[in-house]
Enzyme design. Structure first.
Site, mmCIF file in Angstrom:
data_model
loop_
_atom_site.group_PDB
_atom_site.id
_atom_site.type_symbol
_atom_site.label_atom_id
_atom_site.label_comp_id
_atom_site.label_asym_id
_atom_site.label_seq_id
_atom_site.Cartn_x
_atom_site.Cartn_y
_atom_site.Cartn_z
ATOM 1 N N LYS A 9 8.117 0.132 -3.952
ATOM 2 C CA LYS A 9 7.239 -0.979 -4.893
ATOM 3 C C LYS A 9 7.206 -0.174 -6.177
ATOM 4 O O LYS A 9 7.534 1.187 -6.424
ATOM 5 C CB LYS A 9 6.001 -1.622 -4.267
ATOM 6 N N PHE A 57 -3.863 -14.224 -3.862
ATOM 7 C CA PHE A 57 -3.547 -12.935 -4.514
ATOM 8 C C PHE A 57 -1.969 -13.264 -4.785
ATOM 9 O O PHE A 57 -1.363 -12.209 -5.105
ATOM 10 C CB PHE A 57 -3.549 -11.736 -3.446
ATOM 11 N N ARG A 85 7.648 0.455 10.598
ATOM 12 C CA ARG A 85 6.275 -0.114 10.313
ATOM 13 C C ARG A 85 5.577 1.394 10.757
ATOM 14 O O ARG A 85 4.573 1.366 9.819
ATOM 15 C CB ARG A 85 6.182 -1.172 11.400
ATOM 16 N N THR A 91 -1.202 -1.633 6.435
ATOM 17 C CA THR A 91 -1.163 -2.386 5.051
ATOM 18 C C THR A 91 -2.254 -1.476 4.125
ATOM 19 O O THR A 91 -1.927 -1.323 2.858
ATOM 20 C CB THR A 91 -1.279 -3.856 4.975
ATOM 21 N N ARG A 102 1.680 5.498 3.541
ATOM 22 C CA ARG A 102 0.633 4.948 2.976
ATOM 23 C C ARG A 102 -0.516 5.721 3.321
ATOM 24 O O ARG A 102 -1.557 6.016 2.524
ATOM 25 C CB ARG A 102 0.275 3.443 3.458
ATOM 26 N N ASN A 112 0.283 -0.246 -2.576
ATOM 27 C CA ASN A 112 0.721 0.577 -1.165
ATOM 28 C C ASN A 112 2.108 0.949 -1.051
ATOM 29 O O ASN A 112 2.432 1.038 0.121
ATOM 30 C CB ASN A 112 -0.066 -0.388 0.108
ATOM 31 N N HIS A 115 7.094 -1.963 0.982
ATOM 32 C CA HIS A 115 7.241 -3.216 1.866
ATOM 33 C C HIS A 115 8.124 -2.817 3.039
ATOM 34 O O HIS A 115 9.185 -2.331 2.938
ATOM 35 C CB HIS A 115 7.706 -4.380 1.208
#
EC number: 2.7.4.6
Length: 149
Positions: A9, A57, A85, A91, A102, A112, A115
């Site tokens: 991101k 959001f 993952r 998350t 993260r 964070n 994705h």
């Protein structure tokens, strides 16, 4: 061979973490088969996050992902969706384990860093949304036989 979609991101790109994030998936033994550096359009962002359209959001999520370039990737390997993952972490970075992306670098839930597809079916949909078939490279690193039975 299973594939997953990952996107670094804007916060991960702006903080100079692209190389570190890619390194974690390479050293795990996964194969990079697609890579793009792009500024996400509002339309693509709304499609990608469509499941959140009715959430409060949604607007800020679209605004954030379109605010700066992202690195979109497709990785391949045995169990890559579930493994990615785990590498990414929870998350919310505040509850992510140390050693995860993260957990090590995340600041808050809105920033964070990355994705990752949450299931093989979702991965297929996200890959089709972000990449054309001809943008994915079918190849095998020489080390592959040493990683898989």
């Amino acid at each position: 061979m299973e594939r997953t979609f990952l996107a670094i991101k804007p916060d991960g790109v702006q903080r100079g973490l692209v190389g570190e994030i890619i390194r974690r998936f390479e050293t795990k033994g996964f194969t990079l088969v697609g890579l793009k550096f792009l500024k996400v359009s509002k339309e693509l962002a709304e499609q990608h996050y469509g499941v959140h359209r009715e959430r409060p959001f949604f607007g800020s999520l679209v605004e954030f992902i379109t605010s700066s370039p992202v690195v979109a990737m497709v990785w391949e390997g045995d169990g890559v969706v579930a493994s990615a993952r785990k590498i990414i972490g929870a998350t919310n970075p505040l509850t992510s384990e140390p050693g995860t992306i993260r957990g090590d670098f995340g600041i808050n839930i809105g920033r964070n860093l990355i994705h990752g597809s949450d299931a093989p079916e979702t991965a297929q949909q996200e890959i089709a949304l972000w990449f054309k078939d001809e943008e994915l490279v079918n190849w095998q690193p020489h080390i592959t036989p040493w990683l898989h039975e």
